[in-house]
Design a protein around this motif. Structure first.
Motif, short mmCIF file in Angstrom:
data_model
loop_
_atom_site.label_atom_id
_atom_site.label_comp_id
_atom_site.label_asym_id
_atom_site.label_seq_id
_atom_site.Cartn_x
_atom_site.Cartn_y
_atom_site.Cartn_z
N LEU A 102 0.80 -1.63 -0.42
CA LEU A 102 -0.04 -0.28 -0.33
C LEU A 102 1.18 0.74 -0.41
O LEU A 102 0.18 1.94 -0.77
CB LEU A 102 -1.36 0.21 1.19
N GLU A 103 1.78 1.60 0.65
CA GLU A 103 2.99 2.33 0.48
C GLU A 103 4.09 2.08 -0.76
O GLU A 103 5.05 3.31 -0.29
CB GLU A 103 4.19 2.12 1.95
N GLY A 104 3.61 2.03 -1.62
CA GLY A 104 4.18 1.60 -2.92
C GLY A 104 5.92 0.84 -2.60
O GLY A 104 6.99 0.99 -3.64
N GLU A 105 5.87 -0.04 -1.37
CA GLU A 105 7.85 -0.38 -0.90
C GLU A 105 7.45 -2.15 -2.00
O GLU A 105 6.33 -2.55 -1.86
CB GLU A 105 7.82 -0.56 0.28
N GLU A 106 8.84 -2.21 -1.95
CA GLU A 106 8.20 -3.99 -2.33
C GLU A 106 8.65 -4.82 -1.00
O GLU A 106 8.33 -4.59 -0.09
CB GLU A 106 10.07 -4.20 -2.40
N ALA A 107 7.48 -6.34 -1.30
CA ALA A 107 7.06 -6.75 -0.23
C ALA A 107 8.00 -7.94 0.10
O ALA A 107 9.02 -7.40 -0.59
CB ALA A 107 6.03 -7.95 -1.14
N ILE A 108 8.81 -8.49 1.29
CA ILE A 108 8.74 -8.64 2.22
C ILE A 108 9.11 -11.10 1.90
O ILE A 108 8.06 -11.12 1.63
CB ILE A 108 9.75 -9.48 3.22
N ARG A 109 10.45 -11.03 0.92
CA ARG A 109 10.02 -12.38 0.40
C ARG A 109 10.33 -13.53 1.49
O ARG A 109 11.41 -13.29 1.78
CB ARG A 109 11.17 -13.17 -0.98
N ILE A 110 9.79 -14.32 1.33
CA ILE A 110 9.90 -15.35 2.15
C ILE A 110 11.13 -16.22 2.37
O ILE A 110 12.10 -16.48 3.62
CB ILE A 110 8.94 -16.44 2.18
N ASP A 111 11.44 -16.61 1.50
CA ASP A 111 12.72 -17.28 0.80
C ASP A 111 14.58 -16.14 1.16
O ASP A 111 15.23 -17.18 1.72
CB ASP A 111 13.11 -17.61 -0.42
N SER A 112 13.99 -14.79 1.01
CA SER A 112 14.55 -14.28 1.84
C SER A 112 15.41 -14.63 2.73
O SER A 112 16.46 -14.24 3.25
CB SER A 112 14.68 -12.93 0.90
N ILE A 113 14.24 -14.27 3.77
CA ILE A 113 14.05 -14.49 5.51
C ILE A 113 14.73 -15.77 5.50
O ILE A 113 16.21 -15.77 6.92
CB ILE A 113 12.45 -14.84 6.02
N VAL A 114 14.73 -16.97 5.06
CA VAL A 114 14.85 -18.14 5.04
C VAL A 114 16.15 -18.30 5.06
O VAL A 114 17.78 -19.28 5.64
CB VAL A 114 14.28 -19.14 4.30
N LYS A 115 16.80 -17.62 3.28
CA LYS A 115 18.53 -17.45 2.81
C LYS A 115 18.69 -16.84 4.63
O LYS A 115 19.96 -17.24 5.19
CB LYS A 115 18.54 -16.65 1.94
N ARG A 116 18.43 -15.69 5.25
CA ARG A 116 19.55 -14.65 5.98
C ARG A 116 19.60 -15.60 7.50
O ARG A 116 20.94 -15.46 7.61
CB ARG A 116 18.23 -13.33 5.60
N PHE A 117 18.37 -16.49 7.27
CA PHE A 117 18.38 -16.95 9.21
C PHE A 117 19.28 -18.37 8.70
O PHE A 117 20.21 -18.31 9.60
CB PHE A 117 16.77 -17.52 9.49
N ALA A 118 19.87 -18.99 7.59
CA ALA A 118 20.45 -19.43 7.67
C ALA A 118 21.95 -19.14 7.56
O ALA A 118 22.85 -20.08 7.51
CB ALA A 118 20.56 -20.70 5.52
N GLU A 119 22.11 -17.94 7.28
CA GLU A 119 23.54 -17.29 6.79
C GLU A 119 24.30 -16.39 8.26
O GLU A 119 25.65 -17.12 8.80
CB GLU A 119 23.40 -16.36 5.81
N GLU A 120 22.73 -16.64 8.71
CA GLU A 120 22.78 -16.19 10.33
C GLU A 120 23.38 -17.34 11.30
O GLU A 120 24.46 -17.17 11.79
CB GLU A 120 21.89 -15.43 10.98
#
Length: 281
Positions: A102-120
């Motif tokens: 609604l604010e015109g921003e890019e949505a958060i991708r679930i796979d990016s969250i999983v990838k970031r968690f794996a890297e952490e």
């Protein structure tokens, strides 16, 4: 004048037939023998009652005793809580994405969250951190059991009364089936730690073409736990392990695998059992 010795008084207990007036049972005793017999009888009755309560299923009738039904209900409620937490997390992610769109921003991708968690997760647990966490766990267990009436090694509990440590916190991708799939598969990010579910001794640790790096642990009370498709094994045959101690790194090794996950088996007295009945994943 010398005192006369006190005369010991004897008593007699007789059972007489009412018709023939013949004695059926006759016993003689003194006050001392009667007291000794009464004390021995009371102690024997107490021992019998204690044995019945301690070593038979009668103990489950005691109010507050954690029987198998109470244990299953507790595990089931814990699983429901985890499921509700996951649902709430998904709704929070959904509302956040809706707000971003609604604010015109890019949505958060679930796979990016999983990838970031794996890297952490790759750099979260160093060897020094693992040793530190292990020592803290050992000290906590020792402090909690210092006032225990009996040591853990001397207990002989049923599987329903034992406390299992979760080997891997993740999502169950394939559930237990007694005929087709008598074990469970747990998916988790790569390089996640796999933990021993109980105290025990490593009886097998090595490579298998089908299951990859596999480790088996023999526990007390005829319980065996098996962990397959690991990326790396941290313990070898003969090592003593404690519940919650890191034993492997989750992976995707072996022929019978399609992604990073843990193949977990739990055996009790030679039969495979459903781990979800006793462990909160």
């Amino acid at each position: 004048m010398q005192n006369k010795a006190r005369k010991v008084r004897n008593f007699r207990l007789s059972l007489i037939d009412n018709e023939t007036h013949k004695p059926v049972f006759v016993t003689r005793f003194t006050k001392r023998s009667f007291v000794i017999a009464a004390v021995i009888s009371a102690v024997t009755v107490c021992l019998v009652i204690f044995s019945v309560i301690a070593f038979t299923p009668v103990r489950t009738c005691i109010p507050g005793y954690p029987d198998s039904r109470a244990k299953r209900a507790a595990v089931r409620n814990a699983i429901r809580i985890d499921s509700l937490e996951m649902i709430v997390s998904r709704w929070e992610l959904y509302s956040e994405n809706l707000k971003r769109i609604l604010e015109g921003e890019e949505a958060i991708r679930i796979d990016s969250i999983v990838k970031r968690f794996a890297e952490e997760n790759k750099t979260r647990y160093s060897e020094d951190e693992i040793k530190k966490r292990d020592s803290i766990l050992r000290s906590n267990v020792s402090r909690e059991e210092q006032f225990s009436l009996s040591l853990a090694e001397s207990r002989n509990l049923h599987i329903e009364g034992m406390h299992f440590f979760c080997p891997l916190k993740g999502i169950i991708s394939q559930e237990y089936d007694p005929l087709i799939h008598p074990f469970i598969d747990i998916t988790a990010p790569a390089n996640s730690m796999v933990y021993a579910t109980l105290d025990g001794t490593v009886i097998s640790s090595g490579w298998n073409d089908e299951s990859g790096y596999t480790i088996q642990i023999q526990h007390s009370n005829d319980i065996i736990s098996i962990y397959k498709h690991n990326q790396k094994l941290l313990r070898k045959v003969g090592d003593k392990v404690t519940a919650g101690e890191p034993i492997a790194v989750v992976g995707n090794t072996g022929i019978l695998t399609t992604g990073d996950h843990l193949h977990f088996e739990l055996w009790y007295k030679g039969e495979a059992v459903d781990p979800t009945k006793y462990i909160n994943f």
